[in-house]
Design a protein around this motif. Structure first.
Motif, mmCIF file in Angstrom:
data_model
loop_
_atom_site.group_PDB
_atom_site.id
_atom_site.type_symbol
_atom_site.label_atom_id
_atom_site.label_comp_id
_atom_site.label_asym_id
_atom_site.label_seq_id
_atom_site.Cartn_x
_atom_site.Cartn_y
_atom_site.Cartn_z
ATOM 1 N N ASP A 25 6.606 34.180 -8.824
ATOM 2 C CA ASP A 25 5.807 33.753 -7.682
ATOM 3 C C ASP A 25 4.428 34.404 -7.574
ATOM 4 O O ASP A 25 3.467 33.725 -7.223
ATOM 5 N N PRO A 26 4.280 35.695 -7.850
ATOM 6 C CA PRO A 26 2.963 36.313 -7.637
ATOM 7 C C PRO A 26 1.876 35.655 -8.480
ATOM 8 O O PRO A 26 2.109 35.308 -9.643
ATOM 9 N N PRO A 27 0.679 35.493 -7.913
ATOM 10 C CA PRO A 27 -0.400 34.845 -8.663
ATOM 11 C C PRO A 27 -0.843 35.661 -9.885
ATOM 12 O O PRO A 27 -1.406 35.112 -10.821
ATOM 13 N N ASP A 28 -0.575 36.956 -9.879
ATOM 14 C CA ASP A 28 -0.953 37.803 -11.012
ATOM 15 C C ASP A 28 0.266 38.175 -11.859
ATOM 16 O O ASP A 28 0.335 39.250 -12.445
ATOM 17 N N GLU A 74 15.637 25.945 -5.468
ATOM 18 C CA GLU A 74 14.218 25.574 -5.506
ATOM 19 C C GLU A 74 13.914 24.207 -4.912
ATOM 20 O O GLU A 74 12.759 23.846 -4.764
ATOM 21 N N GLY A 75 14.956 23.420 -4.604
ATOM 22 C CA GLY A 75 14.748 22.168 -3.901
ATOM 23 C C GLY A 75 14.260 21.000 -4.734
ATOM 24 O O GLY A 75 13.760 20.028 -4.185
ATOM 25 N N ARG A 118 15.801 33.650 2.123
ATOM 26 C CA ARG A 118 15.294 34.164 3.408
ATOM 27 C C ARG A 118 13.860 33.710 3.689
ATOM 28 O O ARG A 118 13.225 34.196 4.615
ATOM 29 N N ASP A 119 13.356 32.823 2.829
ATOM 30 C CA ASP A 119 11.961 32.359 2.937
ATOM 31 C C ASP A 119 10.966 33.517 2.894
ATOM 32 O O ASP A 119 9.958 33.517 3.596
ATOM 33 N N GLU A 120 11.261 34.471 2.022
ATOM 34 C CA GLU A 120 10.386 35.639 1.865
ATOM 35 C C GLU A 120 9.583 35.567 0.571
ATOM 36 O O GLU A 120 9.111 36.577 0.064
ATOM 37 N N GLY A 121 9.434 34.375 0.031
ATOM 38 C CA GLY A 121 8.720 34.215 -1.231
ATOM 39 C C GLY A 121 9.678 34.263 -2.395
ATOM 40 O O GLY A 121 10.879 34.080 -2.249
ATOM 41 N N GLY A 122 9.123 34.539 -3.565
ATOM 42 C CA GLY A 122 9.917 34.587 -4.775
ATOM 43 C C GLY A 122 10.021 33.225 -5.431
ATOM 44 O O GLY A 122 9.865 32.187 -4.786
ATOM 45 N N TRP A 123 10.261 33.255 -6.742
ATOM 46 C CA TRP A 123 10.391 32.009 -7.498
ATOM 47 C C TRP A 123 11.031 32.322 -8.839
ATOM 48 O O TRP A 123 10.796 33.390 -9.398
ATOM 49 N N ILE A 124 11.838 31.392 -9.337
ATOM 50 C CA ILE A 124 12.442 31.535 -10.667
ATOM 51 C C ILE A 124 11.727 30.653 -11.673
ATOM 52 O O ILE A 124 11.384 31.083 -12.765
ATOM 53 N N GLY A 125 11.506 29.400 -11.331
ATOM 54 C CA GLY A 125 10.967 28.424 -12.272
ATOM 55 C C GLY A 125 9.644 28.844 -12.872
ATOM 56 O O GLY A 125 8.846 29.541 -12.249
ATOM 57 N N PHE A 126 9.429 28.395 -14.109
ATOM 58 C CA PHE A 126 8.174 28.665 -14.793
ATOM 59 C C PHE A 126 7.764 27.439 -15.595
ATOM 60 O O PHE A 126 8.536 26.918 -16.395
ATOM 61 N N GLU A 127 6.538 26.998 -15.390
ATOM 62 C CA GLU A 127 6.014 25.849 -16.121
ATOM 63 C C GLU A 127 4.973 26.340 -17.113
ATOM 64 O O GLU A 127 3.893 26.750 -16.709
ATOM 65 N N SER A 128 5.177 26.338 -18.254
ATOM 66 C CA SER A 128 6.273 25.983 -19.108
ATOM 67 C C SER A 128 6.291 26.988 -20.235
ATOM 68 O O SER A 128 5.256 27.339 -20.785
ATOM 69 N N LEU A 129 7.462 27.409 -20.609
ATOM 70 C CA LEU A 129 7.618 28.351 -21.710
ATOM 71 C C LEU A 129 7.041 27.766 -23.000
ATOM 72 O O LEU A 129 6.473 28.489 -23.815
ATOM 73 N N ALA A 130 7.153 26.470 -23.161
ATOM 74 C CA ALA A 130 6.601 25.817 -24.360
ATOM 75 C C ALA A 130 5.092 26.043 -24.462
ATOM 76 O O ALA A 130 4.557 26.226 -25.561
ATOM 77 N N TYR A 131 4.384 26.057 -23.331
ATOM 78 C CA TYR A 131 2.940 26.311 -23.355
ATOM 79 C C TYR A 131 2.652 27.725 -23.841
ATOM 80 O O TYR A 131 1.689 27.959 -24.580
#
Length: 190
Positions: A25-28, A74-75, A118-131
């Motif tokens: 999730d973090p931009p950096d 992730e919905g 808890r809607d405190e941020g965070g993310w698992i998905g990543f677009e894209s490992l192939a890139y």
């Protein structure tokens, strides 16, 4: 490239970023660049082999229970969203990935998933490992035309799953989700 070497590359990149390896999730987010640097130390043929193993792992995770766990977390119903989720799981390392494929409800143990519930941020998905793999190849060779040609030849010989495997149910049925993924449902539905 064998699977142990593949996962070793992932773990090497994860180790280089320390405690920042588990959240996309973090931009950096430092992990993508660390993985590109790790893969750029390989020979070009090994980078291509890394991509082939990535596809094989992606296919091994083409399972309805994991897809519906991704939907809860992730919905997303989309194929692209599920691809990104599986790529993000790979970036979480071999143990997490293998456990999630075998038992998607185990994802309820991950701090990033609890944070997301808890809607405190965070993310698992990543677009894209192939890139990232292609970026590493570009870094090694200075071009990607030979990468694209090699991948085209490899893909022709691969047998890919047409549909996910495993138990399937209606992911919009909360009772079915509670039955099949009780721990995740407790986090996201209750």
């Amino acid at each position: 490239m064998d699977i142990e070497t593949w996962w070793s590359s992932i773990e090497q990149a994860r180790a280089s970023v320390g405690d920042r390896a588990d959240d996309r999730d973090p931009p950096d987010d430092p992990l993508p660049a660390a993985l590109v640097d790790t893969l750029a130390m390989l020979e070009p043929a090994d980078v291509i082999d890394f991509w082939v193993k990535h596809v094989e792992l992606t296919d091994s995770a083409e399972r309805y229970p994991l897809r519906w766990a991704a939907f809860l977390i992730e919905g997303s119903f989309s194929n692209d969203g599920f691809m990104d989720f599986r790529d993000g799981l790979m970036l979480l390392g071999q143990e997490t990935f293998s456990r999630a494929v075998a038992d998607p409800d185990s994802l309820a143990d991950l701090p990033v998933v609890v944070k997301m519930s808890r809607d405190e941020g965070g993310w698992i998905g990543f677009e894209s490992l192939a890139y990232l793999i292609k970026d590493a190849y570009r870094k090694v060779r200075g071009e990607t035309d030979t990468f694209n040609a090699a991948l085209e030849a490899v893909v022709k010989g691969m047998t890919r799953p047409e549909l996910p495997s495993g138990d399937n149910w209606d992911p919009e049925d909360d009772d079915a989700m509670r039955h099949h993924l009780p721990r995740l449902a407790a986090l996201f539905l209750d």
